[in-house]
Design a protein around this motif. Structure first.
Motif: not given
Ligand code: ATP
Ligand code: MN
Length: 467
Positions: A236-257, A432-438
Protein backbone atom coordinates in the motif's frame (compact mmCIF):
# COMPACT_ATOMS: atom_id res chain seq x y z
CA UNK A 1 -19.53 -28.34 -31.02
CA UNK A 2 -16.86 -25.65 -30.94
CA UNK A 3 -13.65 -26.98 -29.42
CA UNK A 4 -10.57 -25.07 -28.29
CA UNK A 5 -7.61 -25.38 -30.64
CA UNK A 6 -7.09 -24.75 -34.32
CA UNK A 7 -4.72 -21.94 -33.50
CA UNK A 8 -3.47 -19.59 -36.17
CA UNK A 9 0.04 -20.38 -34.94
CA UNK A 10 -0.48 -24.00 -36.03
CA UNK A 11 -2.10 -23.06 -39.31
CA UNK A 12 0.90 -20.85 -40.13
CA UNK A 13 3.15 -23.89 -39.62
CA UNK A 14 1.40 -25.88 -42.36
CA UNK A 15 2.02 -25.74 -46.07
CA UNK A 16 -0.57 -24.92 -48.70
CA UNK A 17 -2.89 -27.43 -50.34
CA UNK A 18 -5.20 -28.25 -47.42
CA UNK A 19 -8.45 -26.79 -46.23
CA UNK A 20 -8.37 -24.85 -42.97
CA UNK A 21 -10.58 -23.01 -40.56
CA UNK A 22 -9.38 -20.07 -38.48
CA UNK A 23 -11.00 -17.83 -35.92
CA UNK A 24 -9.79 -14.57 -34.51
CA UNK A 25 -10.08 -10.81 -34.56
CA UNK A 26 -9.51 -8.73 -37.65
CA UNK A 27 -6.45 -6.59 -37.11
CA UNK A 28 -6.57 -4.75 -40.40
CA UNK A 29 -8.49 -4.88 -43.64
CA UNK A 30 -7.19 -3.74 -46.98
CA UNK A 31 -9.31 -3.60 -50.11
CA UNK A 32 -7.94 -3.47 -53.59
CA UNK A 33 -9.48 -4.13 -56.95
CA UNK A 34 -11.32 -7.44 -56.93
CA UNK A 35 -9.81 -8.68 -53.66
CA UNK A 36 -9.76 -7.88 -49.94
CA UNK A 37 -7.07 -8.85 -47.46
CA UNK A 38 -7.61 -9.36 -43.75
CA UNK A 39 -4.93 -9.75 -41.12
CA UNK A 40 -6.45 -12.19 -38.65
CA UNK A 41 -5.01 -12.75 -35.19
CA UNK A 42 -6.15 -15.05 -32.38
CA UNK A 43 -3.37 -14.22 -29.91
CA UNK A 44 -1.56 -17.50 -30.43
CA UNK A 45 1.36 -15.88 -32.23
CA UNK A 46 2.78 -12.54 -33.17
CA UNK A 47 2.23 -13.32 -36.84
CA UNK A 48 -1.24 -12.81 -38.30
CA UNK A 49 -2.89 -15.13 -40.78
CA UNK A 50 -3.57 -13.37 -44.06
CA UNK A 51 -7.08 -13.97 -45.37
CA UNK A 52 -7.71 -13.43 -49.06
CA UNK A 53 -11.28 -12.69 -50.12
CA UNK A 54 -11.87 -12.65 -53.83
CA UNK A 55 -14.71 -10.52 -55.12
CA UNK A 56 -17.94 -12.46 -55.28
CA UNK A 57 -16.79 -15.30 -53.02
CA UNK A 58 -18.45 -13.82 -49.92
CA UNK A 59 -21.80 -12.09 -49.74
CA UNK A 60 -21.38 -8.29 -49.94
CA UNK A 61 -23.75 -7.52 -47.06
CA UNK A 62 -21.79 -9.77 -44.69
CA UNK A 63 -18.42 -8.52 -45.89
CA UNK A 64 -19.40 -4.94 -45.03
CA UNK A 65 -19.31 -5.88 -41.35
CA UNK A 66 -15.95 -7.64 -41.47
CA UNK A 67 -13.91 -4.65 -40.32
CA UNK A 68 -11.03 -4.00 -37.91
CA UNK A 69 -11.90 -5.42 -34.49
CA UNK A 70 -14.62 -7.78 -35.73
CA UNK A 71 -14.49 -11.42 -34.62
CA UNK A 72 -14.88 -14.00 -37.36
CA UNK A 73 -14.36 -17.58 -38.40
CA UNK A 74 -13.02 -18.14 -41.86
CA UNK A 75 -13.23 -21.48 -43.67
CA UNK A 76 -11.27 -21.90 -46.84
CA UNK A 77 -8.23 -23.25 -48.64
CA UNK A 78 -4.74 -22.75 -47.34
CA UNK A 79 -2.47 -21.81 -50.23
CA UNK A 80 1.20 -20.97 -50.52
CA UNK A 81 1.42 -17.21 -50.46
CA UNK A 82 2.80 -15.38 -53.44
CA UNK A 83 3.37 -12.18 -51.45
CA UNK A 84 6.28 -11.59 -49.11
CA UNK A 85 5.88 -11.63 -45.32
CA UNK A 86 4.03 -14.93 -44.98
CA UNK A 87 4.40 -18.45 -46.33
CA UNK A 88 0.72 -19.36 -46.47
CA UNK A 89 -2.56 -17.51 -46.69
CA UNK A 90 -6.16 -18.58 -46.34
CA UNK A 91 -8.44 -18.17 -49.34
CA UNK A 92 -11.89 -17.58 -47.87
CA UNK A 93 -14.80 -19.74 -48.95
CA UNK A 94 -17.08 -18.94 -46.08
CA UNK A 95 -17.03 -16.38 -43.28
CA UNK A 96 -19.01 -16.48 -40.02
CA UNK A 97 -19.31 -13.18 -38.24
CA UNK A 98 -19.32 -13.79 -34.47
CA UNK A 99 -19.19 -10.16 -33.40
CA UNK A 100 -18.95 -6.95 -35.38
CA UNK A 101 -17.03 -3.85 -34.25
CA UNK A 102 -18.55 -0.60 -35.41
CA UNK A 103 -15.71 1.24 -37.20
CA UNK A 104 -17.06 4.63 -36.17
CA UNK A 105 -16.59 3.89 -32.46
CA UNK A 106 -14.09 0.99 -32.12
CA UNK A 107 -11.19 2.54 -30.13
CA UNK A 108 -8.47 0.52 -31.87
CA UNK A 109 -9.64 1.42 -35.34
CA UNK A 110 -6.39 3.32 -35.89
CA UNK A 111 -2.84 2.51 -34.80
CA UNK A 112 -0.36 4.65 -32.89
CA UNK A 113 -2.15 5.15 -29.58
CA UNK A 114 -0.20 6.20 -26.48
CA UNK A 115 0.39 3.71 -23.67
CA UNK A 116 -1.65 5.97 -21.39
CA UNK A 117 -4.64 5.82 -23.74
CA UNK A 118 -4.35 2.06 -24.02
CA UNK A 119 -4.18 1.72 -20.23
CA UNK A 120 -7.62 3.32 -20.04
CA UNK A 121 -8.98 0.63 -22.34
CA UNK A 122 -7.40 -2.37 -20.64
CA UNK A 123 -10.35 -4.46 -21.87
CA UNK A 124 -9.27 -3.91 -25.49
CA UNK A 125 -5.54 -3.16 -25.39
CA UNK A 126 -4.84 -6.91 -25.28
CA UNK A 127 -5.71 -7.00 -29.01
CA UNK A 128 -2.94 -4.60 -30.01
CA UNK A 129 0.42 -5.82 -31.28
CA UNK A 130 2.27 -4.46 -28.28
CA UNK A 131 0.08 -6.04 -25.63
CA UNK A 132 -0.24 -9.26 -27.55
CA UNK A 133 3.53 -9.55 -27.31
CA UNK A 134 3.66 -8.41 -23.68
CA UNK A 135 1.28 -11.07 -22.50
CA UNK A 136 2.75 -13.86 -24.57
CA UNK A 137 6.14 -13.01 -23.07
CA UNK A 138 4.58 -12.87 -19.61
CA UNK A 139 3.18 -16.36 -20.10
CA UNK A 140 6.50 -17.67 -21.41
CA UNK A 141 8.38 -16.11 -18.51
CA UNK A 142 6.08 -17.70 -15.95
CA UNK A 143 6.58 -21.07 -17.62
CA UNK A 144 10.37 -20.59 -17.75
CA UNK A 145 10.42 -19.79 -14.04
CA UNK A 146 8.49 -22.93 -13.12
CA UNK A 147 10.65 -24.95 -15.50
CA UNK A 148 13.85 -23.71 -13.89
CA UNK A 149 12.80 -24.52 -10.36
CA UNK A 150 11.12 -27.81 -11.20
CA UNK A 151 14.20 -28.93 -13.13
CA UNK A 152 16.35 -28.12 -10.10
CA UNK A 153 14.23 -29.99 -7.57
CA UNK A 154 12.49 -27.01 -5.93
CA UNK A 155 9.05 -27.58 -4.38
CA UNK A 156 6.36 -25.05 -5.39
CA UNK A 157 4.66 -23.79 -2.24
CA UNK A 158 1.51 -21.66 -2.06
CA UNK A 159 2.01 -19.21 0.78
CA UNK A 160 -1.03 -17.38 2.16
CA UNK A 161 -2.35 -14.18 0.64
CA UNK A 162 -4.11 -13.11 3.83
CA UNK A 163 -1.79 -12.92 6.80
CA UNK A 164 -2.96 -12.29 10.32
CA UNK A 165 0.41 -11.53 11.84
CA UNK A 166 1.60 -8.05 11.05
CA UNK A 167 5.09 -9.48 11.08
CA UNK A 168 6.53 -7.85 8.01
CA UNK A 169 6.32 -4.12 8.57
CA UNK A 170 2.68 -3.09 8.68
CA UNK A 171 3.27 0.38 7.25
CA UNK A 172 2.82 -0.65 3.65
CA UNK A 173 0.13 -3.29 4.13
CA UNK A 174 -3.51 -3.34 3.04
CA UNK A 175 -5.92 -4.25 5.81
CA UNK A 176 -8.43 -7.08 5.35
CA UNK A 177 -11.59 -6.77 7.39
CA UNK A 178 -15.26 -7.63 7.48
CA UNK A 179 -16.00 -5.00 10.14
CA UNK A 180 -18.67 -2.47 9.24
CA UNK A 181 -16.66 0.65 8.49
CA UNK A 182 -19.72 2.82 9.17
CA UNK A 183 -20.02 1.37 12.63
CA UNK A 184 -16.68 0.12 13.89
CA UNK A 185 -16.82 -1.78 17.21
CA UNK A 186 -14.70 -0.14 19.92
CA UNK A 187 -12.84 -1.63 22.87
CA UNK A 188 -14.94 -0.75 25.93
CA UNK A 189 -12.35 -0.67 28.69
CA UNK A 190 -8.66 -0.97 29.57
CA UNK A 191 -5.73 0.92 28.05
CA UNK A 192 -6.94 0.11 24.50
CA UNK A 193 -10.29 1.76 25.26
CA UNK A 194 -11.72 3.44 22.15
CA UNK A 195 -9.51 1.50 19.72
CA UNK A 196 -11.04 -0.73 17.08
CA UNK A 197 -12.15 -4.02 18.66
CA UNK A 198 -10.62 -6.57 16.32
CA UNK A 199 -11.86 -9.47 18.43
CA UNK A 200 -15.12 -8.95 16.54
CA UNK A 201 -13.38 -9.06 13.16
CA UNK A 202 -13.28 -12.11 10.88
CA UNK A 203 -9.95 -13.46 12.14
CA UNK A 204 -10.30 -12.12 15.68
CA UNK A 205 -7.32 -9.86 15.10
CA UNK A 206 -6.05 -7.42 12.48
CA UNK A 207 -5.34 -9.08 9.12
CA UNK A 208 -3.52 -7.90 6.01
CA UNK A 209 -2.71 -8.77 2.43
CA UNK A 210 0.76 -10.28 2.29
CA UNK A 211 3.79 -8.23 1.22
CA UNK A 212 5.97 -11.34 0.86
CA UNK A 213 5.74 -15.10 1.27
CA UNK A 214 9.25 -15.40 2.60
CA UNK A 215 8.65 -16.16 6.25
CA UNK A 216 6.24 -18.97 5.37
CA UNK A 217 8.59 -20.18 2.61
CA UNK A 218 11.27 -20.57 5.29
CA UNK A 219 8.99 -23.03 7.09
CA UNK A 220 8.84 -25.11 3.95
CA UNK A 221 12.56 -24.82 3.18
CA UNK A 222 13.25 -26.25 6.63
CA UNK A 223 11.33 -29.38 5.64
CA UNK A 224 11.65 -29.67 1.88
CA UNK A 225 15.17 -28.17 1.45
CA UNK A 226 14.57 -26.14 -1.71
CA UNK A 227 11.25 -24.40 -2.31
CA UNK A 228 9.81 -21.44 -4.17
CA UNK A 229 6.71 -19.31 -4.11
CA UNK A 230 5.19 -17.56 -7.11
CA UNK A 231 2.19 -15.50 -6.18
CA UNK A 232 0.66 -12.08 -5.80
CA UNK A 233 1.91 -9.63 -3.18
CA UNK A 234 0.50 -6.29 -2.13
CA UNK A 235 2.01 -3.02 -1.01
CA UNK A 236 0.00 0.00 0.00
CA UNK A 237 2.99 2.30 -0.46
CA UNK A 238 1.93 5.47 -2.22
CA UNK A 239 4.80 5.44 -4.67
CA UNK A 240 3.66 6.58 -8.06
CA UNK A 241 6.71 5.44 -10.00
CA UNK A 242 7.04 3.54 -13.27
CA UNK A 243 8.51 0.63 -11.23
CA UNK A 244 5.96 0.18 -8.43
CA UNK A 245 2.55 -1.46 -8.34
CA UNK A 246 0.19 -1.93 -5.41
CA UNK A 247 -0.40 -5.52 -6.53
CA UNK A 248 2.45 -7.41 -8.15
CA UNK A 249 3.75 -10.94 -8.49
CA UNK A 250 6.78 -12.15 -6.66
CA UNK A 251 8.97 -15.22 -7.02
CA UNK A 252 10.70 -16.24 -3.81
CA UNK A 253 13.05 -19.23 -3.74
CA UNK A 254 14.20 -20.34 -0.31
CA UNK A 255 17.06 -22.82 0.11
CA UNK A 256 18.21 -24.77 3.15
CA UNK A 257 21.94 -25.58 3.29
CA UNK A 258 22.75 -22.43 1.35
CA UNK A 259 24.77 -19.32 2.16
CA UNK A 260 25.07 -15.88 0.57
CA UNK A 261 27.52 -17.07 -2.10
CA UNK A 262 25.19 -19.93 -3.02
CA UNK A 263 22.27 -17.50 -3.11
CA UNK A 264 24.13 -15.21 -5.53
CA UNK A 265 25.10 -18.12 -7.74
CA UNK A 266 21.49 -19.33 -7.89
CA UNK A 267 20.14 -15.85 -8.68
CA UNK A 268 22.56 -15.51 -11.60
CA UNK A 269 21.90 -18.99 -12.94
CA UNK A 270 18.17 -18.42 -12.58
CA UNK A 271 18.09 -15.08 -14.42
CA UNK A 272 20.24 -16.41 -17.26
CA UNK A 273 18.12 -19.51 -17.62
CA UNK A 274 14.73 -17.80 -17.73
CA UNK A 275 15.91 -15.05 -20.06
CA UNK A 276 17.45 -17.57 -22.45
CA UNK A 277 14.26 -19.65 -22.44
CA UNK A 278 12.05 -16.67 -23.24
CA UNK A 279 14.44 -15.58 -26.00
CA UNK A 280 14.09 -19.06 -27.38
CA UNK A 281 10.30 -19.35 -27.20
CA UNK A 282 9.23 -15.76 -27.96
CA UNK A 283 11.69 -14.62 -30.63
CA UNK A 284 9.12 -12.79 -32.84
CA UNK A 285 7.71 -10.93 -29.83
CA UNK A 286 11.14 -9.85 -28.59
CA UNK A 287 12.10 -8.75 -32.10
CA UNK A 288 8.99 -6.59 -32.12
CA UNK A 289 10.02 -4.96 -28.82
CA UNK A 290 13.50 -4.41 -30.17
CA UNK A 291 12.12 -2.75 -33.28
CA UNK A 292 9.28 -0.71 -31.81
CA UNK A 293 9.87 -0.16 -28.10
CA UNK A 294 13.59 -0.15 -27.28
CA UNK A 295 16.33 -1.06 -29.73
CA UNK A 296 18.66 -2.23 -26.95
CA UNK A 297 16.39 -5.03 -25.70
CA UNK A 298 17.96 -7.91 -27.59
CA UNK A 299 21.58 -6.84 -27.14
CA UNK A 300 21.04 -6.29 -23.40
CA UNK A 301 19.43 -9.68 -22.93
CA UNK A 302 22.15 -11.37 -24.94
CA UNK A 303 24.73 -9.62 -22.82
CA UNK A 304 23.10 -10.70 -19.56
CA UNK A 305 22.94 -14.32 -20.66
CA UNK A 306 26.59 -14.32 -21.70
CA UNK A 307 28.36 -12.21 -19.08
CA UNK A 308 29.36 -12.89 -15.50
CA UNK A 309 27.59 -10.73 -12.97
CA UNK A 310 29.78 -8.34 -10.98
CA UNK A 311 29.98 -8.88 -7.20
CA UNK A 312 30.74 -5.89 -4.99
CA UNK A 313 30.04 -5.08 -1.37
CA UNK A 314 27.87 -2.19 -0.33
CA UNK A 315 30.96 -0.48 1.09
CA UNK A 316 32.73 -0.74 -2.27
CA UNK A 317 29.60 0.50 -4.04
CA UNK A 318 29.46 3.60 -1.84
CA UNK A 319 33.16 4.28 -2.53
CA UNK A 320 32.56 4.08 -6.29
CA UNK A 321 29.59 6.43 -6.03
CA UNK A 322 31.48 8.90 -3.83
CA UNK A 323 34.39 9.01 -6.28
CA UNK A 324 32.14 9.29 -9.34
CA UNK A 325 32.05 13.07 -9.42
CA UNK A 326 28.29 12.89 -10.09
CA UNK A 327 25.78 15.19 -8.46
CA UNK A 328 23.08 13.09 -6.86
CA UNK A 329 19.53 13.95 -6.01
CA UNK A 330 20.06 11.78 -2.91
CA UNK A 331 23.56 12.41 -1.48
CA UNK A 332 25.81 9.39 -1.04
CA UNK A 333 27.49 8.25 2.18
CA UNK A 334 28.05 4.99 4.07
CA UNK A 335 24.73 4.10 5.69
CA UNK A 336 22.35 5.46 3.05
CA UNK A 337 19.89 3.22 1.25
CA UNK A 338 20.92 3.05 -2.41
CA UNK A 339 18.43 4.90 -4.58
CA UNK A 340 17.49 4.07 -8.13
CA UNK A 341 19.89 6.73 -9.51
CA UNK A 342 22.80 5.09 -7.62
CA UNK A 343 21.81 1.59 -8.67
CA UNK A 344 21.55 2.60 -12.30
CA UNK A 345 24.89 4.38 -12.22
CA UNK A 346 26.60 1.22 -10.98
CA UNK A 347 25.05 -1.04 -13.62
CA UNK A 348 24.88 1.38 -16.55
CA UNK A 349 28.00 3.53 -16.14
CA UNK A 350 30.51 1.69 -13.98
CA UNK A 351 30.09 -1.97 -14.93
CA UNK A 352 27.66 -2.05 -17.86
CA UNK A 353 26.21 -5.35 -16.69
CA UNK A 354 24.19 -6.77 -13.80
CA UNK A 355 25.76 -6.11 -10.42
CA UNK A 356 25.15 -7.94 -7.15
CA UNK A 357 25.70 -5.70 -4.14
CA UNK A 358 26.16 -7.50 -0.82
CA UNK A 359 26.72 -6.85 2.87
CA UNK A 360 24.53 -3.82 3.52
CA UNK A 361 24.43 -1.88 6.81
CA UNK A 362 22.13 -3.69 9.22
CA UNK A 363 20.14 -0.51 9.89
CA UNK A 364 18.68 -0.39 6.38
CA UNK A 365 17.86 -4.08 6.02
CA UNK A 366 15.30 -6.43 7.56
CA UNK A 367 15.76 -8.10 10.94
CA UNK A 368 15.94 -11.63 9.52
CA UNK A 369 19.16 -11.13 7.57
CA UNK A 370 22.21 -12.88 9.00
CA UNK A 371 24.62 -10.64 10.90
CA UNK A 372 28.22 -10.42 9.76
CA UNK A 373 31.15 -10.68 12.15
CA UNK A 374 31.91 -6.95 11.80
CA UNK A 375 28.74 -6.20 13.78
CA UNK A 376 27.78 -3.50 11.26
CA UNK A 377 26.61 -5.29 8.14
CA UNK A 378 24.29 -8.14 7.21
CA UNK A 379 24.42 -10.83 4.53
CA UNK A 380 22.06 -9.11 2.15
CA UNK A 381 22.25 -9.05 -1.62
CA UNK A 382 20.51 -6.91 -4.20
CA UNK A 383 20.78 -7.76 -7.86
CA UNK A 384 20.83 -4.57 -9.91
CA UNK A 385 20.12 -4.53 -13.61
CA UNK A 386 20.78 -1.85 -16.21
CA UNK A 387 17.66 0.27 -16.93
CA UNK A 388 15.70 -1.09 -13.99
CA UNK A 389 17.86 -0.89 -10.89
CA UNK A 390 16.89 -3.38 -8.19
CA UNK A 391 15.36 -6.49 -9.65
CA UNK A 392 16.09 -8.98 -6.86
CA UNK A 393 16.47 -8.53 -3.11
CA UNK A 394 17.66 -11.40 -0.95
CA UNK A 395 19.81 -12.58 1.91
CA UNK A 396 21.20 -15.37 3.96
CA UNK A 397 18.82 -15.68 6.90
CA UNK A 398 19.75 -15.45 10.56
CA UNK A 399 19.55 -19.07 11.72
CA UNK A 400 20.97 -18.59 15.26
CA UNK A 401 18.14 -18.42 17.77
CA UNK A 402 19.75 -16.10 20.29
CA UNK A 403 21.11 -13.70 17.69
CA UNK A 404 17.69 -13.53 16.05
CA UNK A 405 16.00 -12.72 19.38
CA UNK A 406 18.46 -9.86 19.87
CA UNK A 407 17.82 -8.55 16.38
CA UNK A 408 14.03 -8.59 16.73
CA UNK A 409 14.19 -6.78 20.05
CA UNK A 410 16.87 -4.43 18.71
CA UNK A 411 14.59 -3.34 15.86
CA UNK A 412 11.80 -2.61 18.32
CA UNK A 413 9.63 -5.47 17.06
CA UNK A 414 7.26 -7.60 19.15
CA UNK A 415 8.95 -10.90 20.06
CA UNK A 416 5.72 -12.83 20.57
CA UNK A 417 4.55 -12.06 17.02
CA UNK A 418 7.49 -14.17 15.80
CA UNK A 419 7.03 -17.16 18.04
CA UNK A 420 6.80 -19.70 15.22
CA UNK A 421 9.59 -18.06 13.23
CA UNK A 422 11.81 -18.33 16.30
CA UNK A 423 10.87 -21.96 16.90
CA UNK A 424 12.28 -22.81 13.47
CA UNK A 425 15.63 -21.76 14.97
CA UNK A 426 15.03 -23.84 18.06
CA UNK A 427 14.14 -27.12 16.38
CA UNK A 428 16.44 -28.31 13.64
CA UNK A 429 17.71 -24.96 12.47
CA UNK A 430 19.87 -24.87 9.34
CA UNK A 431 21.81 -22.29 7.38
CA UNK A 432 19.45 -21.03 4.69
CA UNK A 433 19.04 -18.25 2.18
CA UNK A 434 16.66 -16.95 -0.45
CA UNK A 435 15.56 -14.00 -2.53
CA UNK A 436 12.56 -12.17 -3.92
CA UNK A 437 12.22 -11.29 -7.55
CA UNK A 438 9.58 -8.86 -8.76
CA UNK A 439 7.99 -10.62 -11.74
CA UNK A 440 6.97 -7.37 -13.40
CA UNK A 441 10.45 -5.87 -12.94
CA UNK A 442 11.84 -8.76 -14.94
CA UNK A 443 9.07 -8.22 -17.49
CA UNK A 444 10.22 -4.61 -17.92
CA UNK A 445 13.65 -5.93 -18.57
CA UNK A 446 12.57 -8.47 -21.14
CA UNK A 447 10.27 -6.20 -23.08
CA UNK A 448 11.90 -2.78 -22.83
CA UNK A 449 8.50 -1.41 -21.81
CA UNK A 450 8.94 1.79 -19.81
CA UNK A 451 6.11 1.54 -17.31
CA UNK A 452 5.34 -1.36 -14.99
CA UNK A 453 1.61 -0.67 -15.53
CA UNK A 454 2.05 -1.97 -19.07
CA UNK A 455 3.44 -5.41 -18.24
CA UNK A 456 0.66 -6.62 -15.92
CA UNK A 457 -2.84 -7.33 -17.26
CA UNK A 458 -4.73 -5.08 -14.86
CA UNK A 459 -2.48 -2.66 -12.95
CA UNK A 460 -3.39 -1.56 -9.43
CA UNK A 461 -1.85 1.76 -8.48
CA UNK A 462 -2.89 4.55 -6.11
CA UNK A 463 -6.32 5.77 -7.20
CA UNK A 464 -6.69 3.23 -9.98
CA UNK A 465 -8.40 -0.18 -10.05
CA UNK A 466 -10.95 0.08 -12.85
CA UNK A 467 -10.70 -3.30 -14.52
P1 ATP B 1 12.29 -0.97 -4.10
O1 ATP B 1 13.41 -0.39 -3.33
O2 ATP B 1 12.52 -0.99 -5.58
O3 ATP B 1 10.96 -0.40 -3.72
P2 ATP B 1 12.10 -3.09 -2.20
O4 ATP B 1 13.41 -2.97 -1.52
O5 ATP B 1 10.91 -2.55 -1.56
O6 ATP B 1 12.24 -2.52 -3.70
P3 ATP B 1 11.85 -5.95 -1.70
O7 ATP B 1 11.04 -5.72 -0.48
O8 ATP B 1 13.23 -6.46 -1.59
O9 ATP B 1 11.86 -4.62 -2.61
O10 ATP B 1 10.99 -6.87 -2.70
C1 ATP B 1 11.58 -7.85 -3.56
C2 ATP B 1 11.42 -7.48 -5.02
O11 ATP B 1 10.07 -7.18 -5.35
C3 ATP B 1 12.18 -6.25 -5.45
O12 ATP B 1 13.51 -6.55 -5.74
C4 ATP B 1 11.43 -5.80 -6.68
O13 ATP B 1 11.85 -6.57 -7.80
C5 ATP B 1 10.01 -6.18 -6.38
N1 ATP B 1 9.17 -5.08 -5.90
C6 ATP B 1 9.20 -4.47 -4.69
N2 ATP B 1 8.23 -3.56 -4.55
C7 ATP B 1 7.54 -3.59 -5.72
C8 ATP B 1 6.39 -2.89 -6.21
N3 ATP B 1 5.75 -1.99 -5.44
N4 ATP B 1 5.95 -3.17 -7.45
C9 ATP B 1 6.57 -4.11 -8.21
N5 ATP B 1 7.66 -4.80 -7.82
C10 ATP B 1 8.14 -4.56 -6.59
MN1 MN C 1 9.95 -0.69 -1.92
Amino acid sequence: MIEPGGYIKDILGKSGGVSASAHGWVKTRRDSKGVSFLQLNDGSSFADLQIVIEAGSIEEELLKHVTTGACVRVDGDLVDSPGGGQTVELKAKEIYLFGEADPTTYPLQKKGHTMEFLRDIAHLRTRSNTFGSVFRVRNALARAIHNFFQRNGFLYVHTPIITASDAEGAGAMFGVTTLDLQNVPRVKEGDKKGHTDYSEDFFGKPAFLTVSGQLEAEIFALSFSNVYTFGPTFRAENSNTPRHLAEFWMIEPEMAFCDLAGNMALAEKFLKSVIAEVMDTCAPDLEFFNKRIDDTVLSTLDHVVNSDFVHITYTEAVQILEKSGQTWEFPVGWGIDLQSEHERYLTEQTFKKPVIVTDYPKEIKAFYMRSNEDGKTVRAMDVLAPRIGEIIGGSQREERHDVLVEKIVGQGLQLDAYWWYLELRKYGSAPHAGFGLGFERLMLYLTGMKNIRDVIPFPRTPGSAEF
